[in-house]
Design a protein around this motif. Sequence first.
Motif, short mmCIF file in Angstrom:
data_model
loop_
_atom_site.label_atom_id
_atom_site.label_comp_id
_atom_site.label_asym_id
_atom_site.label_seq_id
_atom_site.Cartn_x
_atom_site.Cartn_y
_atom_site.Cartn_z
N ASP A 1 -64.49 -67.45 -69.28
CA ASP A 1 -64.75 -67.08 -70.67
C ASP A 1 -63.44 -66.95 -71.46
O ASP A 1 -63.35 -67.37 -72.61
N LEU A 2 -62.45 -66.36 -70.80
CA LEU A 2 -61.16 -66.22 -71.48
C LEU A 2 -60.53 -67.59 -71.73
O LEU A 2 -59.86 -67.80 -72.74
N ASN A 3 -60.69 -68.50 -70.78
CA ASN A 3 -60.09 -69.82 -70.95
C ASN A 3 -60.74 -70.59 -72.09
O ASN A 3 -60.12 -71.46 -72.67
N ARG A 4 -61.98 -70.23 -72.36
CA ARG A 4 -62.68 -70.98 -73.40
C ARG A 4 -62.43 -70.43 -74.81
O ARG A 4 -63.04 -70.85 -75.77
N THR A 5 -61.66 -69.37 -74.92
CA THR A 5 -61.50 -68.73 -76.22
C THR A 5 -60.97 -69.69 -77.28
O THR A 5 -61.36 -69.63 -78.44
N GLY A 6 -60.08 -70.60 -76.88
CA GLY A 6 -59.51 -71.52 -77.84
C GLY A 6 -60.39 -72.73 -78.10
O GLY A 6 -60.21 -73.45 -79.07
N GLU A 7 -61.36 -72.96 -77.27
CA GLU A 7 -62.19 -74.16 -77.40
C GLU A 7 -63.26 -73.97 -78.48
O GLU A 7 -63.59 -72.85 -78.85
N HIS A 8 -63.80 -75.08 -78.95
CA HIS A 8 -64.92 -75.02 -79.90
C HIS A 8 -66.20 -74.69 -79.17
O HIS A 8 -66.53 -75.29 -78.16
N ARG A 9 -66.87 -73.69 -79.63
CA ARG A 9 -68.07 -73.26 -78.92
C ARG A 9 -69.30 -73.82 -79.60
O ARG A 9 -69.39 -73.84 -80.83
N GLN A 10 -70.21 -74.27 -78.76
CA GLN A 10 -71.45 -74.83 -79.30
C GLN A 10 -72.44 -73.70 -79.56
O GLN A 10 -72.37 -72.65 -78.94
N ASN A 11 -73.35 -73.98 -80.47
CA ASN A 11 -74.44 -73.05 -80.81
C ASN A 11 -73.92 -71.73 -81.35
O ASN A 11 -74.61 -70.72 -81.31
N GLY A 12 -72.71 -71.73 -81.80
CA GLY A 12 -72.20 -70.51 -82.43
C GLY A 12 -71.94 -69.38 -81.48
O GLY A 12 -71.84 -68.23 -81.88
N THR A 13 -71.92 -69.69 -80.28
CA THR A 13 -71.68 -68.60 -79.32
C THR A 13 -70.23 -68.21 -79.36
O THR A 13 -69.35 -69.03 -79.59
N THR A 14 -70.02 -66.98 -79.13
CA THR A 14 -68.64 -66.48 -79.09
C THR A 14 -68.32 -66.06 -77.68
O THR A 14 -69.21 -65.86 -76.85
N THR A 15 -67.08 -65.91 -77.46
CA THR A 15 -66.70 -65.44 -76.13
C THR A 15 -67.06 -63.97 -75.98
O THR A 15 -67.18 -63.23 -76.97
N LEU A 16 -67.22 -63.58 -74.74
CA LEU A 16 -67.56 -62.19 -74.51
C LEU A 16 -66.44 -61.26 -74.97
O LEU A 16 -66.67 -60.22 -75.58
N VAL A 17 -65.22 -61.69 -74.71
CA VAL A 17 -64.08 -60.84 -75.08
C VAL A 17 -63.97 -60.77 -76.59
O VAL A 17 -63.73 -59.70 -77.16
N GLY A 18 -64.19 -61.91 -77.21
CA GLY A 18 -64.11 -61.91 -78.66
C GLY A 18 -65.19 -61.05 -79.28
O GLY A 18 -64.94 -60.33 -80.25
N ALA A 19 -66.39 -61.13 -78.72
CA ALA A 19 -67.48 -60.30 -79.25
C ALA A 19 -67.18 -58.82 -79.09
O ALA A 19 -67.46 -58.01 -79.97
N GLU A 20 -66.56 -58.49 -78.01
CA GLU A 20 -66.21 -57.07 -77.81
C GLU A 20 -65.14 -56.65 -78.78
O GLU A 20 -65.15 -55.53 -79.30
N ASP A 21 -64.19 -57.58 -79.06
CA ASP A 21 -63.11 -57.23 -80.00
C ASP A 21 -63.64 -57.05 -81.41
O ASP A 21 -63.10 -56.26 -82.18
N ASP A 22 -64.68 -57.84 -81.74
CA ASP A 22 -65.21 -57.76 -83.10
C ASP A 22 -65.95 -56.46 -83.38
O ASP A 22 -66.15 -56.08 -84.52
#
Lengths: 141, 78
Positions: free
Chosen positions: A119-140
Amino acid sequence: MIRKFVGAVAAALALMAGLWLMIAPFALGTQPESGDWIGATRSEFFTGLGVAVLGVVGVAAFVASIHEELVARGLVTVRERRPRPEPRPAPEPAPVAPQSSSAELATLLAPLVEALREDLNRTGEHRQNGTTTLVGAEDDR
Amino acid sequence: MKAKMGLTALFLIFLVGLWLVVAPFAVGYQPRGAAYADATVNDLWVGGVLAGGSFVVLVAYAADALREITGRGRHSAD
């Protein structure tokens, strides 16, 4: 044997005589109901107490002697006191090897750690279906 | 050993019986020359019975023990 029995009976009679002596001043009315004890009452009461104690000692001693003689002749068997069974010690819990528990824990947590890493590795990638990373969601939050 | 303790108790009871007989006069609750008081009569009777009874038992005990000892001697002589 017979003489010891006679001794026990005599001691028992003495015990009863002692008890009678203790209550005689009150039973015969020689002790006034009110007031301190007179000399006769004190003398009879304490003499009776002594006789009663001696009677008890005599009876106990003669009875014990008779019992001893019966045991020696084999007419009476002495029950052996069984020692109380000691409670079994509770079974000790199997020692838990700390190595194995930590290994199990590591095994359990491994998929989670792996998922977080991905999940952390994908933070910089474009996410499909508007999903966010777990870490990012927690930070928000 | 236990029988000896019982015999000692009987002997002491004998002595106490004697004391009961003399107690009314020793303690002083029986005036001299007067009719016996109830307490005196009671003490004389109980003391006399105690002393006499224990004495008879002690003598009978000793006599039986002696008889037993002589019986053993006779058997060993045979």
